[in-house]
Design an enzyme around this catalytic site. Structure first.
Site, PDB file in Angstrom:
ATOM      1  N   SER A 173     -13.062 -39.724  45.914  1.00 52.73           N
ATOM      2  CA  SER A 173     -14.093 -40.764  46.070  1.00 52.73           C
ATOM      3  C   SER A 173     -14.361 -41.134  47.526  1.00 52.73           C
ATOM      4  CB  SER A 173     -13.749 -42.000  45.235  1.00 52.73           C
ATOM      5  OG  SER A 173     -13.688 -41.663  43.865  1.00 52.73           O
ATOM      6  N   ASN A 183     -16.782 -30.001  48.017  1.00 49.28           N
ATOM      7  CA  ASN A 183     -16.444 -29.271  46.795  1.00 49.28           C
ATOM      8  C   ASN A 183     -17.511 -29.583  45.759  1.00 49.28           C
ATOM      9  OD1 ASN A 183     -15.326 -28.209  44.482  1.00 49.28           O
ATOM     10  ND2 ASN A 183     -13.632 -29.674  44.354  1.00 49.28           N
ATOM     11  N   GLY A 191     -13.341 -38.618  41.516  1.00 46.67           N
ATOM     12  CA  GLY A 191     -14.505 -38.839  40.670  1.00 46.67           C
ATOM     13  C   GLY A 191     -14.507 -40.186  39.962  1.00 46.67           C
ATOM     14  N   HIS A 240      -6.665 -27.211  42.852  1.00 46.37           N
ATOM     15  CA  HIS A 240      -7.387 -28.462  42.590  1.00 46.37           C
ATOM     16  C   HIS A 240      -6.881 -29.062  41.274  1.00 46.37           C
ATOM     17  CE1 HIS A 240     -10.539 -31.312  41.667  1.00 46.37           C
ATOM     18  NE2 HIS A 240     -10.802 -31.309  42.954  1.00 46.37           N
ATOM     19  N   LYS A 247     -17.870 -28.314  42.898  1.00 52.22           N
ATOM     20  CA  LYS A 247     -17.402 -28.137  41.505  1.00 52.22           C
ATOM     21  C   LYS A 247     -18.470 -27.356  40.724  1.00 52.22           C
ATOM     22  CE  LYS A 247     -14.752 -32.303  42.138  1.00 52.22           C
ATOM     23  NZ  LYS A 247     -14.071 -33.444  41.569  1.00 52.22           N
ATOM     24  N   GLU A 294      -5.120 -35.248  47.281  1.00 48.13           N
ATOM     25  CA  GLU A 294      -6.120 -35.828  46.384  1.00 48.13           C
ATOM     26  C   GLU A 294      -5.419 -36.549  45.237  1.00 48.13           C
ATOM     27  OE1 GLU A 294     -10.170 -33.794  46.801  1.00 48.13           O
ATOM     28  OE2 GLU A 294      -9.059 -32.693  45.291  1.00 48.13           O
ATOM     29  N   GLU A 312      -8.333 -30.358  38.873  1.00 42.11           N
ATOM     30  CA  GLU A 312      -9.066 -29.943  37.676  1.00 42.11           C
ATOM     31  C   GLU A 312      -8.610 -28.558  37.210  1.00 42.11           C
ATOM     32  OE1 GLU A 312     -12.939 -30.654  39.341  1.00 42.11           O
ATOM     33  OE2 GLU A 312     -12.454 -32.788  39.365  1.00 42.11           O
TER      34      GLU A 312
END
Ligand code: PGA
Length: 253
Positions: free
Chosen positions: A211, A9, A172, A95, A11, A166, A97
Site C-alpha cells: 500500500s 508490480n 492491497g 511474492h 500483477k 512486504e 500471492e
C-alpha cells in the site's frame, strides 16, 4: 551509497494502453528522475511491447515469476532464458500471492532463485509476515525461514539480490506499515543478512512494499534502511507511479 529502486508490480493487471501511457509519461519526466532505478513488472504477455516502448527510457522491466525448470514440457510456464531474451534485468520471486495462492514453497523459490541467477536476472525476493504472525511476535522468525535458505547459497549467488519487505497484511489493503514499523524490520533484515553474508549487507537494497501511495511514499523512503519501494496498485497509473518515483528522488538525493 545504495541507489534506490522504485519497482511497479502490475500483477494480473495492465494493458497495452498502460505500457504506452508509462512511456509517454517518462518522455517528459526523464530528466528529473536521476539517481534512481525504475523497474516495472508487467504480465509476461506485455514484455515484448514493454521492451519496444520503454527501451529508450530509463525504465527497466522484468518478469513477475519464472519456472524453476529449464525449457521443456511445462505448459503455461516461463523459463529464465526467455525473460532474458525479452531483455529483462529483474525478476520478482517469492511474492506473497505466489506463496499463498499458488503454494510456492521456500525450496521452490530457492530453485527459482538459482535459475534467475544462472540467466543473469536480478531477483527481487519478497518476504513478509501475516497479521497473525505479527501479532504473535513471529515477524523475524517468518522472514528468517524465508531468507536463510537463500542466504545459505553463498555470497556468489547474492551479489545482485534485492529484498522486498512486504508485510502480507499491508498488501492491497490500504493498511501501510508505519515508517517506524517498516524501518525496524528493514534494519533486522539487514542484520540477518550481515550474519550470513557480511560483505553484501551494507550495499543490499531493501524495498518496502504494501500500500505505498503518492501520499505516504516520502515518509517511508526517508527511513535509513528503506531503499525504495515495490508498488502494486499505485503502479497502475502513470501519474501516481511517477509521483512515487519523484518521492524516492527527493528523499534519497
Ligand atoms: P500494493 O501491492 O501496493 O497494491 O499493496 C504491493 C505488492 O504486492 O507488491
Amino acid at each position: 551509497m545504495r541507489t534506490p529502486i522504485v519497482a511497479g508490480n502490475w500483477k494480473m493487471n495492465g494493458s497495452l494502453e498502460l505500457v504506452a501511457s508509462i512511456a509517454e509519461a517518462w518522455q517528459t519526466a526523464a530528466s528529473e528522475l536521476t539517481d534512481i532505478e525504475v523497474v516495472i513488472f508487467p504480465p509476461a504477455v506485455y514484455l515484448s511491447a514493454a521492451q519496444q516502448a520503454w527501451q529508450a527510457t530509463q525504465i527497466k522491466w522484468g518478469g513477475q515469476n519464472l519456472s524453476e525448470y529449464a525449457p521443456g514440457a511445462y505448459t503455461g510456464e516461463i523459463a529464465a532464458p526467455m525473460l532474458q531474451e525479452m531483455a529483462c534485468q529483474y525478476v520478482l520471486l517469492g511474492h506473497s500471492e505466489r506463496r499463498s495462492i499458488y503454494g510456492e514453497t521456500v525450496a521452490q523459490i530457492t530453485a527459482k532463485f538459482m535459475c534467475a541467477q544462472a540467466a543473469g536476472l536480478r531477483p527481487i525476493l519478497c518476504v513478509g509476515e501475516t497479521q497473525e504472525e505479527r501479532d504473535k511476535g513471529q515477524t523475524m522468525a517468518v522472514i528468517s525461514n524465508q531468507l536463510i535458505p537463500i542466504l545459505a547459497l553463498g555470497t556468489d549467488f547474492l551479489a545482485d539480490v534485492v529484498i522486498a519487505y512486504e508485510p502480507v497484511w499491508a498488501i492491497g489493503t490500504g493498511l501501510t506499515a508505519t515508517p517506524e514499523q517498516a524501518q525496524a524490520v528493514h534494519a533486522d533484515i539487514r542484520k540477518l543478512v550481515a550474519e550470513h553474508a557480511p560483505n553484501i549487507a551494507p550495499e543490499l537494497r531493501i524495498l518496502y512494499g504494501g500500500s505505498v501511495k503518492p501520499n505516504n511514499a516520502k515518509e517511508l523512503f526517508a527511513m535509513a534502511d528503506i531503499d525504495g519501494g515495490l508498488i502494486g496498485g499505485a503502479s497502475l497509473n502513470a501519474d501516481s507511479f511517477l509521483q512515487i518515483c519523484r518521492a524516492a528522488v527527493e528523499c534519497k538525493a
